[in-house]
Structures are given as C-alpha cells and as structure tokens.
Motif scaffolding. Structure first.
Motif, PDB file in Angstrom:
ATOM      1  N   ASN A  35       1.098  -1.429  -0.335  1.00 38.85           N
ATOM      2  CA  ASN A  35      -0.260  -0.094  -0.389  1.00 38.85           C
ATOM      3  C   ASN A  35       0.741   0.980  -0.056  1.00 38.85           C
ATOM      4  OD1 ASN A  35      -2.753  -1.315   2.193  1.00 38.85           O
ATOM      5  ND2 ASN A  35      -2.076  -1.438  -0.401  1.00 38.85           N
ATOM      6  N   ALA A  36       2.095   1.513   0.972  1.00 39.71           N
ATOM      7  CA  ALA A  36       2.712   2.013   0.713  1.00 39.71           C
ATOM      8  C   ALA A  36       3.842   2.689  -0.347  1.00 39.71           C
ATOM      9  CB  ALA A  36       3.942   2.431   2.475  1.00 39.71           C
ATOM     10  N   ALA A  37       4.236   1.550  -1.500  1.00 36.88           N
ATOM     11  CA  ALA A  37       4.765   1.808  -2.146  1.00 36.88           C
ATOM     12  C   ALA A  37       3.679   1.799  -3.221  1.00 36.88           C
ATOM     13  CB  ALA A  37       5.500   0.906  -2.469  1.00 36.88           C
ATOM     14  N   GLY A  38       2.864   1.772  -3.082  1.00 34.49           N
ATOM     15  CA  GLY A  38       2.076   1.789  -4.628  1.00 34.49           C
ATOM     16  C   GLY A  38       2.133   0.678  -5.448  1.00 34.49           C
ATOM     17  N   VAL A  39       2.136  -0.505  -4.609  1.00 34.10           N
ATOM     18  CA  VAL A  39       2.067  -1.801  -5.640  1.00 34.10           C
ATOM     19  C   VAL A  39       0.674  -2.742  -5.722  1.00 34.10           C
ATOM     20  CG1 VAL A  39       3.243  -3.976  -5.343  1.00 34.10           C
ATOM     21  CG2 VAL A  39       4.284  -2.297  -5.192  1.00 34.10           C
ATOM     22  N   ILE A  40       0.151  -2.320  -6.518  1.00 31.99           N
ATOM     23  CA  ILE A  40      -1.602  -3.751  -6.477  1.00 31.99           C
ATOM     24  C   ILE A  40      -1.073  -4.602  -6.307  1.00 31.99           C
ATOM     25  CG2 ILE A  40      -2.338  -3.823  -8.143  1.00 31.99           C
ATOM     26  CD1 ILE A  40      -2.564  -2.069 -10.485  1.00 31.99           C
ATOM     27  N   LEU A  41      -2.384  -4.662  -5.236  1.00 30.30           N
ATOM     28  CA  LEU A  41      -1.965  -6.308  -4.755  1.00 30.30           C
ATOM     29  C   LEU A  41      -2.876  -6.985  -5.278  1.00 30.30           C
ATOM     30  CD1 LEU A  41      -2.425  -5.696  -0.444  1.00 30.30           C
ATOM     31  CD2 LEU A  41      -0.965  -6.832  -1.453  1.00 30.30           C
ATOM     32  N   ASP A  42      -2.348  -8.066  -5.469  1.00 28.20           N
ATOM     33  CA  ASP A  42      -3.016  -9.252  -6.438  1.00 28.20           C
ATOM     34  C   ASP A  42      -3.198 -10.199  -5.544  1.00 28.20           C
ATOM     35  OD1 ASP A  42      -3.549 -11.342  -8.144  1.00 28.20           O
ATOM     36  OD2 ASP A  42      -1.908 -11.012  -9.549  1.00 28.20           O
ATOM     37  N   CYS A  43      -4.484 -10.886  -5.590  1.00 29.91           N
ATOM     38  CA  CYS A  43      -4.666 -12.493  -4.868  1.00 29.91           C
ATOM     39  C   CYS A  43      -4.627 -13.337  -5.538  1.00 29.91           C
ATOM     40  CB  CYS A  43      -6.516 -12.280  -4.421  1.00 29.91           C
ATOM     41  SG  CYS A  43      -6.083 -10.920  -2.608  1.00 29.91           S
TER      42      CYS A  43
ATOM     43  N   GLN B 158     -15.169 -14.621  -2.452  1.00 33.94           N
ATOM     44  CA  GLN B 158     -13.918 -13.866  -2.815  1.00 33.94           C
ATOM     45  C   GLN B 158     -14.238 -13.228  -3.939  1.00 33.94           C
ATOM     46  OE1 GLN B 158     -11.957 -17.883  -3.901  1.00 33.94           O
ATOM     47  NE2 GLN B 158     -10.248 -17.062  -2.830  1.00 33.94           N
ATOM     48  N   ILE B 159     -14.850 -12.817  -4.428  1.00 33.86           N
ATOM     49  CA  ILE B 159     -15.063 -11.829  -5.564  1.00 33.86           C
ATOM     50  C   ILE B 159     -15.513 -11.365  -5.302  1.00 33.86           C
ATOM     51  CG2 ILE B 159     -17.302 -11.634  -8.554  1.00 33.86           C
ATOM     52  CD1 ILE B 159     -16.201 -14.418  -8.576  1.00 33.86           C
ATOM     53  N   ARG B 160     -16.593 -11.405  -4.115  1.00 31.12           N
ATOM     54  CA  ARG B 160     -17.546  -9.608  -3.191  1.00 31.12           C
ATOM     55  C   ARG B 160     -16.761  -9.213  -3.077  1.00 31.12           C
ATOM     56  NH1 ARG B 160     -21.819 -14.148  -3.215  1.00 31.12           N
ATOM     57  NH2 ARG B 160     -21.046 -15.036  -1.000  1.00 31.12           N
ATOM     58  N   ALA B 161     -15.659 -10.268  -1.665  1.00 30.89           N
ATOM     59  CA  ALA B 161     -14.577  -9.233  -1.139  1.00 30.89           C
ATOM     60  C   ALA B 161     -13.824  -8.901  -2.066  1.00 30.89           C
ATOM     61  CB  ALA B 161     -14.331 -10.478  -0.447  1.00 30.89           C
ATOM     62  N   CYS B 162     -13.446  -9.185  -3.252  1.00 31.47           N
ATOM     63  CA  CYS B 162     -12.645  -8.303  -3.797  1.00 31.47           C
ATOM     64  C   CYS B 162     -13.482  -7.028  -4.515  1.00 31.47           C
ATOM     65  CB  CYS B 162     -11.993  -8.739  -5.212  1.00 31.47           C
ATOM     66  SG  CYS B 162     -10.751  -8.214  -6.615  1.00 31.47           S
ATOM     67  N   ALA B 163     -14.807  -7.286  -4.027  1.00 32.24           N
ATOM     68  CA  ALA B 163     -15.596  -5.912  -5.441  1.00 32.24           C
ATOM     69  C   ALA B 163     -15.594  -5.090  -4.751  1.00 32.24           C
ATOM     70  CB  ALA B 163     -16.869  -5.969  -5.472  1.00 32.24           C
TER      71      ALA B 163
ATOM     72  N   VAL C 209      -8.055  -4.223  -4.140  1.00 37.25           N
ATOM     73  CA  VAL C 209      -6.708  -4.558  -4.160  1.00 37.25           C
ATOM     74  C   VAL C 209      -7.854  -6.066  -5.671  1.00 37.25           C
ATOM     75  CG1 VAL C 209      -6.649  -7.670  -3.390  1.00 37.25           C
ATOM     76  CG2 VAL C 209      -6.332  -5.880  -2.409  1.00 37.25           C
ATOM     77  N   VAL C 210      -6.985  -6.689  -6.806  1.00 32.82           N
ATOM     78  CA  VAL C 210      -7.298  -7.670  -7.847  1.00 32.82           C
ATOM     79  C   VAL C 210      -6.878  -9.298  -8.071  1.00 32.82           C
ATOM     80  CG1 VAL C 210      -6.388  -5.380  -8.543  1.00 32.82           C
ATOM     81  CG2 VAL C 210      -5.529  -7.331  -8.797  1.00 32.82           C
ATOM     82  N   PHE C 211      -8.027  -9.493  -8.268  1.00 32.48           N
ATOM     83  CA  PHE C 211      -7.343 -10.890  -8.743  1.00 32.48           C
ATOM     84  C   PHE C 211      -6.870 -10.762 -10.877  1.00 32.48           C
ATOM     85  CE2 PHE C 211     -10.066 -12.316  -5.721  1.00 32.48           C
ATOM     86  CZ  PHE C 211      -9.765 -12.936  -5.303  1.00 32.48           C
TER      87      PHE C 211
ATOM     88  N   VAL D 174     -11.925  -8.575 -10.895  1.00 35.23           N
ATOM     89  CA  VAL D 174     -11.833  -9.517 -11.046  1.00 35.23           C
ATOM     90  C   VAL D 174     -11.288 -10.166 -12.577  1.00 35.23           C
ATOM     91  CG1 VAL D 174     -12.156 -12.261 -11.147  1.00 35.23           C
ATOM     92  CG2 VAL D 174     -12.801 -10.887  -8.870  1.00 35.23           C
ATOM     93  N   CYS D 175      -9.946 -10.191 -12.938  1.00 35.60           N
ATOM     94  CA  CYS D 175     -10.032 -10.100 -13.771  1.00 35.60           C
ATOM     95  C   CYS D 175     -10.123 -11.811 -14.914  1.00 35.60           C
ATOM     96  CB  CYS D 175      -8.205  -9.832 -14.421  1.00 35.60           C
ATOM     97  SG  CYS D 175      -7.966  -8.151 -14.115  1.00 35.60           S
ATOM     98  N   ILE D 176     -10.871 -11.949 -15.734  1.00 42.11           N
ATOM     99  CA  ILE D 176     -10.339 -12.945 -16.350  1.00 42.11           C
ATOM    100  C   ILE D 176      -9.109 -13.855 -16.786  1.00 42.11           C
ATOM    101  CG2 ILE D 176     -11.760 -15.056 -17.468  1.00 42.11           C
ATOM    102  CD1 ILE D 176     -13.302 -13.943 -14.793  1.00 42.11           C
ATOM    103  N   SER D 177      -8.875 -15.291 -16.733  1.00 43.55           N
ATOM    104  CA  SER D 177      -7.774 -16.067 -16.927  1.00 43.55           C
ATOM    105  C   SER D 177      -8.382 -16.598 -18.360  1.00 43.55           C
ATOM    106  CB  SER D 177      -7.424 -17.138 -16.493  1.00 43.55           C
ATOM    107  OG  SER D 177      -6.563 -18.029 -16.819  1.00 43.55           O
TER     108      SER D 177
END
Length: 322
Positions: free
Chosen positions: A145-153, A193-198, A172-174, A204-207
């Motif tokens: 958070n402090a560095a400005g890096v997106i957290l990816d789950c 998990q989808i609801r918590a991310c939103a 936070v993203v997937f 949520v980025c689909i693979s």
C-alpha cells in the motif's frame, strides 16, 4: 479507452524476445503486465530478467514505455506505443523483508501477489493447506500500500485472500482468476472472494487458461461467459481480462535451477500433468474478438470499455498515484 492486459508471461530468461509484446501492441492493447518471477525462481534468475526487460524497453523508446502512472499509459497510447509493467508472483523473492516491496516497485513491478500455489512465510497458496495471511504478510500488505503496488490475490488460497482484502487500504485485484462456480478447480475463486474483491473497489480479471475455463480450446465467448458471471454478481465495473498466456521460445530453458520439482508447484492431483507445459491458452487475437463476445453477452459499449481496461486503469490510478 485504455485496453489493459492484466497478466501474461514471457520466458523467464534474459534472452527472451519481446515479439509477443509487439503482437499485443498491434492488437490494440495499450498496457501489458508481464511476469518477472515466481516463488520457485531465485533472485539469480529474477534480477537478470528484470534487467533485460528494462533494457529492452529503454532501447526501443519508439515502441515501449515503462510507466509510473496511468497518465504515462495514456500518453503512450496517443503515441502508438505499448506501456509495459512487471508483476511478481509470490513473496519468496522478497526474502522476508518488507522493504523489498518498494525496491521491486522502483524496478518496474506494478503488481504483486504473495504466494504462488504453495504456502510460504507470508501467505497461503491455493494448492496447499489453508493458513491465512501471517503477521509478516500483514506487514507486506502495508508495504505494498505504501509503495503503490497493486495487491494481486491470484494463486492464493481463500482465507489468505480474504485477509489481504480486509487488511489492505487500497483496492485488491485478481489479475488472472475464474469463478469456481463455473469450473471446479483449486485455482478458481469462490463467490465470497469475488464479492470481497469488489468491496475493496478491486477487479477480477478472467484468465484465458483452458483448464480454468473448463474447455480444451478457449475462445472469446468462453471468457465472456466467465466475465458475465462475475458481472452479474458484483457489476461490470469489477471485471477485467488477464489472458495469462505462457509464451515459449525455442532454445530457451527458463526452468529454475535444481532442485526444482514441477509436481510440487503444479500438483498432479490438480490435473496439471507435466508442470504447466501442457496448458492451452486463449490466443492473443482474443483481444480483437472480446468486444463482440461481450456484446453477445448483453454488454453495452461503456461496460465493454470498462472491462477491457477502464476498470484496471481506475484501480491503478488509485494505487499508483499520479
């Protein structure tokens, strides 16, 4: 509108070609996040890869940009260039030091997850015993958070992802994950998990990986079906695309040095077979086909533009700053 590829993979080798990135550029994509290392890769492999990728970007300023902000991506788009950022898949390359997060950020890593399929001292992997986010993991979240890096789950187990989302002050993203309700695989994610991310404001980025889509030869329509599932539950403003293509290159071996056991990282019980070499991916040209596929799912132009880039750009503006 920005077109945003949330995750793809060149060979983890300093001699890897940027030819696949050129294909993204000509396909109309404006930003691509490329992997520079996973939990099984030592620093002696990761650092030469980062150095090489940075040098290739700097050496072709008419084609590529390493962005600090979304404004940099927008300028690159107007100039016909491709913006390229890096992502790190796992916390082992952080060497249990929270200050390493900012160092990777300075080297071009714009998003990061803390476990790759297996547990470590920071987080739990999706193919391991559930353990949640550790005390060190909470410090890593704060550092990101402090560095400005997106957290990816992505690649991370359910309990850990929920802990990360609860502890993060930023979205936070997937970057590449699919609904478990549509395909029962350990890499896929629950509706919880989808609801918590939103709820974090995330995406949520689909693979585009065959096994996670539940088809042998993935198409744009298969991906759009998974996108529609997420959109129906949390809205199209929380959906994105991370094809997760693994580009191979003849003559380049990017395996980690011994001892390396592919069956540990990609368990046979999860159907991986010979590591991930047998995986099939939706082709890169899927990017050209996605607008029509999403229209067939009932999406309008604004929702399509959001899903194919606007949503991730919104998260990046907030997390990266500037």
């Amino acid at each position: 509108m920005i077109r945003w590829e949330a995750h793809t993979c060149l060979p983890l080798h300093p001699d890897a070609s940027f030819a696949p990135l050129e294909r993204y550029r000509t396909a109309g994509v404006h930003y691509v996040s490329i992997n520079v290392g996973m939990d099984m890769n030592p620093l002696t492999q990761i650092l030469p890869v980062i150095a090489s990728f940075r040098a290739q970007i700097a050496g072709q300023p008419d084609r590529y940009v390493l962005p600090d902000t979304v404004a940099d991506i927008e300028r690159a788009r107007h100039e016909g260039k491709l913006a390229v950022g890096f992502d790190l898949e796992g916390a082992l390359p952080l060497l249990e030091r929270a200050e390493m997060v900012a160092l990777y950020r300075d080297l071009g890593v714009r998003q990061m997850h803390f476990a790759y399929n297996r547990n470590n001292s920071v987080a739990g992997g999706c193919h391991d015993t559930p353990q949640g986010l550790t005390a060190l993991g909470r410090r890593m979240v704060e550092a990101a958070n402090a560095a400005g890096v997106i957290l990816d789950c992505s690649h991370t187990e359910r309990r850990t992802t929920l802990d990360m989302m609860a502890h993060s002050r930023q979205p936070v993203v997937f970057s590449h994950a699919n609904p478990l309700a549509l395909v029962d695989h350990g890499r896929n994610i629950t509706d919880e998990q989808i609801r918590a991310c939103a709820a974090t404001g995330g995406v949520v980025c689909i693979s585009g990986v065959s096994r996670f889509l539940g088809v042998e030869q993935p198409s744009a329509d298969d991906i759009a079906r998974h996108m529609a599932y997420v959109a129906e539950r949390v809205g199209p403003q929380h959906v994105g695309l991370g094809l997760d293509i693994g580009f191979g290159e003849p003559g380049l071996n990017d395996d980690p040095p011994p001892p390396f056991d592919p069956a540990h990282w990609w368990p046979l019980a999860e159907g991986y077979g010979d590591g991930i070499r047998q995986m099939r991916y939706a082709p890169l040209d899927t990017w050209r086909q996605m607008p029509d596929a999403l229209r067939r799912m009932g999406m309008g132009t604004d929702d399509i533009d959001a899903i194919l880039g606007g949503n991730m750009a919104r998260v990046a503006r907030q997390v990266w700053g500037g």
